[in-house]
Design a protein around this motif. Structure first.
Motif, short mmCIF file in Angstrom:
data_model
loop_
_atom_site.label_atom_id
_atom_site.label_comp_id
_atom_site.label_asym_id
_atom_site.label_seq_id
_atom_site.Cartn_x
_atom_site.Cartn_y
_atom_site.Cartn_z
N TYR A 205 -17.50 2.22 5.40
CA TYR A 205 -17.63 1.54 4.28
C TYR A 205 -18.83 1.45 4.21
O TYR A 205 -19.93 1.47 4.85
N ILE A 206 -19.49 0.84 2.68
CA ILE A 206 -20.44 0.38 2.21
C ILE A 206 -21.17 -1.12 2.52
O ILE A 206 -20.19 -1.42 0.81
N GLU A 379 -15.85 -2.59 2.54
CA GLU A 379 -15.19 -2.82 3.25
C GLU A 379 -13.83 -2.88 3.73
O GLU A 379 -13.57 -2.32 4.70
N LYS A 380 -12.98 -3.84 2.76
CA LYS A 380 -11.99 -3.95 2.50
C LYS A 380 -11.00 -2.61 2.49
O LYS A 380 -9.75 -2.76 3.08
N VAL A 381 -11.46 -1.62 1.50
CA VAL A 381 -10.25 -0.70 1.23
C VAL A 381 -11.15 -0.48 2.46
O VAL A 381 -9.22 0.63 3.28
N VAL A 382 -11.60 0.16 3.22
CA VAL A 382 -11.80 1.27 4.71
C VAL A 382 -10.91 0.03 6.37
O VAL A 382 -10.68 1.48 6.44
N ALA A 383 -11.54 -0.77 5.59
CA ALA A 383 -10.86 -2.01 6.88
C ALA A 383 -9.00 -0.98 6.71
O ALA A 383 -7.97 -1.63 7.33
N ALA A 388 -4.38 0.60 8.28
CA ALA A 388 -2.71 1.02 7.55
C ALA A 388 -2.72 2.99 8.71
O ALA A 388 -1.39 3.36 9.38
N ALA A 389 -3.90 3.60 9.28
CA ALA A 389 -3.37 5.09 9.78
C ALA A 389 -3.25 4.35 11.42
O ALA A 389 -2.34 5.22 11.66
#
Length: 396
Positions: A205-206, A379-383, A388-389
């Motif tokens: 994430y950025i 950060e939220k999207v990637v976390a 989920a993974a």
């Protein structure tokens, strides 16, 4: 969830790509209320630490174990098993005994292992724990591309040897039949074209609170490129940028400058600084001002793999971008929407000139690129993707 990270090196920011990735993942998981520990090797010792102490900055040591005959393990991995040097340097068999000891004391729902240390565990099956291999990126893809572009016969021979070793190691990983994550769809497709369901894409994430717009800075007539400047893909790209893109543009824009920003510039990169208008900075405390001030970020990478964080950072900082198709393969911009994407030197020169002359177009592309980063790499999207993974793997 209780999560254990097993990493190549100590997670930290700033650091190498694997260190930054692990630090980001750990930090985002802690923010969501999960319990995280990490196990890593440093020199001849292995450390098991509480991740909250890492984020808080006190680096409290929980436990450590010293290894014997570390050099023999490296030699055996490289010469007898035929694994690449970048993997063999992380040969540390004591990690297996250490993990057995740790898991006898504490249960982990997920054990997240970076790929270069996986060979220390000939087999890994811990009751009740989901094992996740983090490839980070497809190193053999980078080596294949580098082999294609390398002209030096000795370098070509060395790259070919390392490529063969890396393919062998990646086959070892696949035989473990573990779920995996990787940074980009392009790397996933390269490694698992027929078994795509076994791999989830979880990018880096950025940090948009750090990589933000700065309207107080005015843009100069300058091109910029950033990165670690002794890394072969960046050395090639910096040389190409100066000689094949900047110099032709300098004839049309006499006041144009070119900034090569990044630590550890190789001798070839340092020589570029002797050309009029070219600045080779070496290490800088803060790369952001260079991208706030530059008119165009130009990234003519010809080889490399994974997610190009440097592009996403430039986009978040509001710099318009001209980039190669290989650079974009780990990102997913659309040409003429978020960036100008091309392949050949003449296209790079034409597209960069277009942005230097058309401020409105440059600002439009930069704005859309920043929105893209916020939508796909925050950060939220990637976390959420990482969690989920983990949970999807549990269902399998």
């Amino acid at each position: 969830m209780n999560i254990l990270f097993i990493t190549h090196r100590m997670p930290k920011v700033p650091g190498k790509g694997d260190q930054v990735r692990a630090f980001q993942q750990i930090k985002s998981l802690l923010k969501k209320g999960h319990t995280v520990h990490f196990l890593f090797q440093e020199k001849d010792e292995a450390y098991w630490c509480c991740a909250s102490s890492l984020i808080d900055g006190d680096q409290e040591e929980k436990h450590k174990l010293k290894a014997k005959n570390k050099h023999f393990s490296i030699i055996r991995s490289f010469f007898l098993k035929g694994y690449p040097l970048s993997v063999s340097l992380h040969s540390f068999p004591v990690l297996k005994a250490f993990l057995t000891s740790i898991t006898s004391q504490m249960h982990y729902d997920v054990i997240h292992i970076q790929s270069k240390v996986l060979h220390n565990f000939s087999s890994i099956n811990i009751a009740g724990s989901t094992i996740v291999v983090d490839y980070i990126d497809a190193i053999s893809l980078n080596l294949e591309r580098r082999y294609k572009w390398t002209k030096n016969p000795l370098e070509k021979l060395a790259v070919r040897g390392e490529l063969g070793r890396m393919k062998k190691y990646e086959e070892f990983i696949k035989r473990q039949d573990l779920k995996a994550i990787i940074t980009s769809p392009a790397d996933k497709k390269f490694l698992y074209s027929r078994r795509a369901r076994e791999v989830d894409v979880v990018p880096n994430y950025i940090d948009l609170s750090y990589f933000h717009l700065n309207h107080l800075e005015s843009r100069k007539k300058a091109l910029v490129f950033t990165g670690t400047m002794n890394y072969a893909p960046n050395v090639d790209a910096a040389t190409r940028l100066v000689k094949d893109i900047y110099l032709p543009l300098k004839e049309k824009f006499p006041d144009l400058e070119c900034w090569i920003v990044g630590t550890s510039p190789s001798s070839d990169v340092q020589k570029l600084g002797k050309i009029s208008g070219v600045i080779v900075t070496g290490f800088v405390e803060d790369i952001r001002p260079w991208q706030w001030k530059a008119a165009v970020y130009v990234c003519p990478l010809r080889f490399g793999a994974g997610q190009q964080n440097k592009i996403l950072e430039a986009a978040a900082l509001g710099c318009s971008i001209v980039m190669s198709t290989i650079t974009n393969s780990g990102i997913g911009f659309t040409h003429n929407e978020e960036a100008l994407i091309c392949e050949y030197n003449k296209e790079f020169v034409a597209h960069t000139e277009q942005l230097l002359r058309n401020k409105e177009l440059a600002e439009s592309l930069a704005g859309k690129a920043r929105q893209f980063v916020a939508s796909h790499f925050s950060e939220k999207v990637v976390a959420d993707q990482l969690i989920a993974a983990y949970t999807e793997m549990d269902r399998h």
